[in-house]
Design an enzyme around this catalytic site. Structure first.
Site: not given
Ligand code: NAD
Length: 368
Positions: A143, A193, A225, A249, A253
């Site tokens: 970001y 990852k 994942d 992020d 959620d």
């Protein structure tokens, strides 16, 4: 008994509605325990753009700087201002606050209330016992990395984003996670990852180094994942999950759905700055300004009220009071009060103000 200064930035949409309830709860805390809270209110987001021409003014930034903590509502939701080519956007206020105060650690506790287990999309028996904390790195990664652009080439357009982390950035978020785990069940899961990304390989290397300083804390790595899957399959097995900005992020959620509604989940954003009482921080519900329900008394104020509890705990070091606010919320839910987003057959459906009133009343009687 103490005196504390709190910057209050209610923002847009349901932001002011839920922040008002959090303030009522903080007033009740002040009355019960004899504290003095100086609330300094200011505009932020679309409201500030409208009145002051920018999402957050220098004056408001200074007000925050002079405070022990920031209680934030939500920003956004003015479609007139939010066309894709708008250069001044309400959300820039949050980015400025995070950046200037170096709020690099975003904490999102997820502890579904027993009485609400049946309102979640996940089966109650899977949720049973879930009590986890996601620690998301907030000021680095994709970001913020440069270059981040769409550019024209001889073969058409191409786009690039940059995922960059320094050792120091990884180290401080990792130490934060381990410190927090020591006050909990002492298990840290670092999510990356590393089978594909170089940034994740460095993340893993630094994580392993930091872990050696915390021999009392159990430590594990998990690929992002797999983590997405295990959050739904075995959420109760996690304690502290620490991860980089983008993964955090998305995973937070997902984790919010374990608690049944966005209206239930608080967050704290902390940095290195200390005040006379504790850590300087910004506290906000995880939800946005919800323009679809603004002004209708439909907003659930619990996320904002639980954010105020985190403010008491981390920035003011008022642990007993924080616990009492959390107990008052649980007491109110156990007594059957529900806002629209978690409505249940046979329960008492109430509006935003009434939910706040019930929690204030409960606060006066819960054990502390
Ligand atoms: P949102 O979180 O505002 O709403 C998503 C859905 O959840 C909506 O249906 C809404 O009615 C519901 N909801 C949210 N909070 C609720 C509550 N307390 N009680 C009951 N229901 C609730 O997300 P969105 O609709 O994608 O975004 C709306 C605006 O908010 C956008 O401008 C977005 O950019 C902004 N936003 C701001 C923040 C922030 O201030 N931190 C975070 C996310 C989105």
């Amino acid at each position: 008994m103490g005196s504390y200064t709190i910057a209050v930035l209610p923002g847009d949409g349901i932001g002011p509605e839920v922040t008002e309830q959090a303030l009522r709860v903080l007033h009740a805390v002040a009355d019960r325990w004899g504290h003095t809270f100086f609330f300094q209110q200011a505009l932020v987001g679309a409201a500030a753009i409208e009145a002051e021409g920018e999402p957050i003014s220098d004056a408001t930034m200074n007000l925050c700087r002079r405070s022990d903590a920031i209680l934030f509502g939500a920003v956004g939701g003015s479609p007139r201002r939010e066309g894709s080519n708008a250069t001044i956007r309400p959300e820039q206020a949050l980015l400025r606050l995070r950046k200037e105060f170096e709020l690099f650690a975003n904490l999102r506790p997820v502890r579904p209330f027993q009485a609400l287990l049946n309102t979640s999309a996940i089966k109650a028996e899977v949720l049973q016992g879930t009590d986890l904390l996601v620690v998301r790195e907030l000021t680095g990664g994709l970001y913020f990395g440069k270059p981040s652009e769409i550019r024209e080439t001889a073969k058409g357009y191409e786009a690039v984003d940059t995922l960059i982390y320094t050792e120091a950035e990884i180290e401080r978020i990792m130490s934060t996670a381990f410190d927090l785990a020591r006050g909990r069940r002492k298990l840290v899961t670092s999510v990356d990852k590393a089978n594909v990304l170089s940034s994740s390989q460095l993340w893993r290397r630094v994580a392993d180094q930091v872990a050696t300083e915390y021999p009392d804390v159990t430590f594990e790595h998990l690929l992002v994942d797999a983590c997405a899957m295990h959050l739904i399959r075995r959420p109760a097995s996690f304690d502290v999950i620490v991860t980089e900005n983008l993964f955090g992020d998305i995973l937070t959620d997902e984790a919010s759905m374990l608690a049944g509604s966005m209206g239930m989940l608080p967050s704290a954003s902390l940095g290195a700055r200390r005040t006379a009482h504790g850590m300087f921080g910004l506290y906000e519900p995880i939800h946005g300004s919800a323009p679809d329900i603004a002004g209708q008394q439909k907003a659930n104020p619990v996320a904002a009220i639980l954010s105020a509890a985190l403010l008491l705990r981390y920035s003011l070091n008022l642990k007993k009071e924080a616990q009492a606010v959390e107990s008052a919320v649980e007491h109110t839910i156990n007594a059957g009060y529900r806002t629209e987003d978690v409505r249940e057959e046979g329960k008492n459906l109430v509006g935003t103000n009434e939910m706040g009133s019930q929690i204030v009343q409960a606060l006066l009687v819960v054990e502390a």
